[in-house]
Design a protein around this motif. Structure first.
Motif, PDB file in Angstrom:
ATOM      1  N   HIS A 108       0.969  -1.249  -0.037  1.00 31.50           N
ATOM      2  CA  HIS A 108      -0.032  -0.070   0.016  1.00 31.50           C
ATOM      3  C   HIS A 108       0.710   1.248   0.146  1.00 31.50           C
ATOM      4  O   HIS A 108       1.016   1.909  -0.933  1.00 31.50           O
ATOM      5  CB  HIS A 108      -1.019  -0.091   1.268  1.00 31.50           C
ATOM      6  CG  HIS A 108      -2.075   1.059   1.128  1.00 31.50           C
ATOM      7  ND1 HIS A 108      -3.030   1.279   2.109  1.00 31.50           N
ATOM      8  CD2 HIS A 108      -2.001   2.016   0.352  1.00 31.50           C
ATOM      9  CE1 HIS A 108      -3.877   2.095   1.715  1.00 31.50           C
ATOM     10  NE2 HIS A 108      -3.005   2.829   0.723  1.00 31.50           N
ATOM     11  N   GLY A 109       1.415   1.603   1.166  1.00 27.25           N
ATOM     12  CA  GLY A 109       2.295   2.960   1.308  1.00 27.25           C
ATOM     13  C   GLY A 109       3.644   2.609   0.650  1.00 27.25           C
ATOM     14  O   GLY A 109       4.272   3.463   0.225  1.00 27.25           O
ATOM     15  N   ARG A 110       4.022   1.412   0.681  1.00 25.20           N
ATOM     16  CA  ARG A 110       5.410   1.028  -0.125  1.00 25.20           C
ATOM     17  C   ARG A 110       5.136  -0.031  -1.143  1.00 25.20           C
ATOM     18  O   ARG A 110       4.884  -1.436  -0.549  1.00 25.20           O
ATOM     19  CB  ARG A 110       6.268   0.522   1.066  1.00 25.20           C
ATOM     20  CG  ARG A 110       7.755   0.266   0.655  1.00 25.20           C
ATOM     21  CD  ARG A 110       8.557  -0.188   2.001  1.00 25.20           C
ATOM     22  NE  ARG A 110       9.849  -0.622   1.318  1.00 25.20           N
ATOM     23  CZ  ARG A 110      10.904   0.325   1.555  1.00 25.20           C
ATOM     24  NH1 ARG A 110      10.877   1.602   1.860  1.00 25.20           N
ATOM     25  NH2 ARG A 110      12.213  -0.143   0.917  1.00 25.20           N
ATOM     26  N   LEU A 157      -3.318  -6.490   4.113  1.00 23.59           N
ATOM     27  CA  LEU A 157      -1.867  -6.167   3.749  1.00 23.59           C
ATOM     28  C   LEU A 157      -2.160  -4.558   4.148  1.00 23.59           C
ATOM     29  O   LEU A 157      -2.777  -4.052   4.907  1.00 23.59           O
ATOM     30  CB  LEU A 157      -1.476  -6.437   2.373  1.00 23.59           C
ATOM     31  CG  LEU A 157      -1.673  -7.762   2.068  1.00 23.59           C
ATOM     32  CD1 LEU A 157      -1.063  -8.121   0.582  1.00 23.59           C
ATOM     33  CD2 LEU A 157      -0.427  -8.614   3.117  1.00 23.59           C
ATOM     34  N   GLY A 158      -1.030  -3.727   3.673  1.00 25.82           N
ATOM     35  CA  GLY A 158      -0.900  -2.552   3.808  1.00 25.82           C
ATOM     36  C   GLY A 158      -0.521  -2.050   5.441  1.00 25.82           C
ATOM     37  O   GLY A 158       0.348  -2.888   6.004  1.00 25.82           O
ATOM     38  N   LEU A 164      -8.971  -0.765   0.574  1.00 23.73           N
ATOM     39  CA  LEU A 164      -9.267  -2.098   0.236  1.00 23.73           C
ATOM     40  C   LEU A 164      -8.171  -2.881   0.660  1.00 23.73           C
ATOM     41  O   LEU A 164      -8.417  -4.152   0.946  1.00 23.73           O
ATOM     42  CB  LEU A 164      -9.654  -2.264  -1.202  1.00 23.73           C
ATOM     43  CG  LEU A 164     -10.968  -1.716  -1.729  1.00 23.73           C
ATOM     44  CD1 LEU A 164     -11.096  -1.594  -3.305  1.00 23.73           C
ATOM     45  CD2 LEU A 164     -11.951  -3.011  -1.693  1.00 23.73           C
ATOM     46  N   ILE A 165      -6.879  -2.528   0.493  1.00 24.89           N
ATOM     47  CA  ILE A 165      -5.594  -3.276   0.759  1.00 24.89           C
ATOM     48  C   ILE A 165      -5.618  -3.622   2.334  1.00 24.89           C
ATOM     49  O   ILE A 165      -5.315  -4.904   2.359  1.00 24.89           O
ATOM     50  CB  ILE A 165      -4.539  -2.695   0.316  1.00 24.89           C
ATOM     51  CG1 ILE A 165      -4.795  -2.506  -1.311  1.00 24.89           C
ATOM     52  CG2 ILE A 165      -3.273  -3.372   0.606  1.00 24.89           C
ATOM     53  CD1 ILE A 165      -3.515  -1.619  -1.683  1.00 24.89           C
ATOM     54  N   GLU A 166      -6.114  -2.896   3.058  1.00 22.69           N
ATOM     55  CA  GLU A 166      -6.057  -3.189   4.719  1.00 22.69           C
ATOM     56  C   GLU A 166      -7.330  -4.380   4.732  1.00 22.69           C
ATOM     57  O   GLU A 166      -6.979  -5.079   5.656  1.00 22.69           O
ATOM     58  CB  GLU A 166      -6.171  -1.945   5.572  1.00 22.69           C
ATOM     59  CG  GLU A 166      -5.128  -1.069   5.715  1.00 22.69           C
ATOM     60  CD  GLU A 166      -4.322  -0.504   4.718  1.00 22.69           C
ATOM     61  OE1 GLU A 166      -3.315   0.129   4.742  1.00 22.69           O
ATOM     62  OE2 GLU A 166      -4.971  -0.358   3.544  1.00 22.69           O
ATOM     63  N   ALA A 167      -8.315  -4.173   4.019  1.00 26.12           N
ATOM     64  CA  ALA A 167      -9.331  -5.064   4.219  1.00 26.12           C
ATOM     65  C   ALA A 167      -9.075  -6.537   3.801  1.00 26.12           C
ATOM     66  O   ALA A 167      -9.560  -7.228   4.321  1.00 26.12           O
ATOM     67  CB  ALA A 167     -10.856  -4.334   3.437  1.00 26.12           C
ATOM     68  N   SER A 168      -8.186  -6.526   2.903  1.00 25.54           N
ATOM     69  CA  SER A 168      -7.630  -7.659   2.609  1.00 25.54           C
ATOM     70  C   SER A 168      -6.595  -8.412   3.718  1.00 25.54           C
ATOM     71  O   SER A 168      -6.642  -9.629   3.712  1.00 25.54           O
ATOM     72  CB  SER A 168      -6.775  -7.738   1.194  1.00 25.54           C
ATOM     73  OG  SER A 168      -5.754  -7.278   1.195  1.00 25.54           O
TER      74      SER A 168
END
Length: 402
Positions: A185-187, A301-302, A295-299
């Motif tokens: 996400h951020g990286r 990751l991030g 969405l990436i945190e919902a999966s």
């Protein structure tokens, strides 16, 4: 209820989710990729509840996209058309699209098409990442945003299009990148480098494309947003499944959808992310959380996967409520079997979030609330379990037998 014992519907949803194999298969104008609504611009997060709720940054991006489409002569004309209802706004995720921060998607913008190799009719889409210049996601009011849109969706898109059509499996790239310190996400520097290597193999790209990608380590982000949307949709429609299938914010509200109620947004007011601001910026200048990259945190990751990314973990240590590995264990269902190298956990279930009592943490860029300066910092947004509790109340209580 123990957070280590999952509801049968959530287990079934997780089993379906991990069967999705996201593959980049095309790069085409959004209007050719799906049934794009007429004279409409797609934005991040849930639908706006009133025209007055639309932040200045989103209006700026919408105006730039309207000029790009030829729907308006200039920014002022576009703003008049938006305020009059001649042009409308709609939530991108309701069309299986994901857009970052204050960006919008219009029909002539190219989208990366991701499908599930096991079920090719399951597709998701994302716009091209605009890099570090006057990108649409920043919500800037300047004419060079339109110029950059034309180049990105013209010469650049045409240069990389053959590589995008080759069929690139995305989980192997993501799994590798997590072992190299990305959080996806951020990286995303390692993932971007691997993607560029894959897409450019055998292609003689013009130097302008190569130079842009060399200076754009976040290029993989938008593509992974589409891949994540595709993955999360694997559980959609499973009765009583509380896995999160949509999560985003529009600068006014944050919204969530559960797999057992696809298309139904549950919303709450959006608060600004907490984090580091650029010199001279005050906390009052932060726009509340915005973007579909949540969405990436919902999966899983991030920010939820900071244990894979020491640089991100160190950068945000002062703003984390709990150690990242603890949050991941508390909120996410299990390791994804296809992430064999990183052993990344996936599957955010509302039931588990409520039972754990932990906040979901999302890493987001911070946008200027006045829509003048674009990105003014980076930080973390957190949701209390209350949002998940309200989403759960709408699920059907009928037991599911796997």
């Amino acid at each position: 209820m123990s957070i280590r014992h999952h509801h049968p519907a959530d287990d079934a949803g997780f089993d379906a989710l991990v069967q999705v194999v996201p593959v980049l298969v095309d790069l085409v104008p959004a209007g050719d990729a799906f049934d794009f609504p007429a004279r409409t611009l797609l934005h991040a997060g849930p639908p706006f509840d009133a025209p007055a709720s639309v932040p200045a940054a989103v209006l700026n991006s919408a105006a730039a996209a309207a000029v790009f489409e030829g729907w308006a002569a200039d920014r002022e004309d576009a703003l008049v058309r938006l305020r009059s209802g001649d042009l409308t706004l709609a939530a991108a995720q309701d069309y299986r699209c994901a857009v970052p921060l204050a960006s919008v998607l219009s029909p002539s913008q190219f989208v990366q098409v991701v499908h599930d190799a096991n079920r090719p009719d399951r597709r998701a889409f994302s716009s091209l990442n605009g890099g570090n210049g006057p990108a649409l996601r920043l919500g800037l009011p300047t004419p060079n945003v339109v110029h950059h849109l034309r180049w990105l969706n013209g010469a650049f898109a045409n240069a990389i299009r053959p590589g995008c059509r080759r069929g690139t499996a995305l989980i192997p790239i993501a799994d590798f990148a997590l072992t190299m310190g990305d959080d996806l996400h951020g990286r995303t520097a390692a993932a971007t480098a691997r993607l560029v290597e894959t897409l450019s193999s055998g292609n003689a790209w013009p130097s302008m494309a190569t130079d842009f990608l060399d200076a754009s380590p976040s290029f993989f982000l938008n593509l992974w947003m589409a891949a994540t949307k595709c993955i999360l949709s694997g559980a959609e429609g499973m009765q009583d499944c509380s896995l999160v299938s949509a999560l985003g914010a529009n600068g006014h509200q944050v919204g969530i959808q559960l797999a057992g109620r696809p298309g139904h947004w549950v919303r709450s007011p959006s608060s600004p992310p907490r984090g580091r601001l650029e010199a001279g910026i005050t906390p009052q200048e932060r726009l509340p959380a915005i973007g579909d990259s949540a969405l990436i945190e919902a999966s899983g990751l991030g920010a939820m996967g900071f244990e894979h990314s020491p640089p991100q973990r160190e950068s945000f240590a002062d703003f984390m409520s709990h150690p990242p590995a603890e949050l991941a264990r508390a909120l996410l269902m299990a390791p994804h079997p296809a992430f064999a190298r990183s052993k990344a956990r996936f599957g955010l279930a509302a039931r588990q979030a409520v039972a754990s009592g932990h906040d979901l943490i999302v890493a987001l860029g911070i946008i200027d609330i006045e829509g003048r300066r674009g990105r003014i910092g980076g930080g973390l947004w957190s949701s209390t379990p209350e949002l998940f509790q309200r989403a759960l109340e709408g699920l059907h209580p009928t037991p599911v037998h796997p």
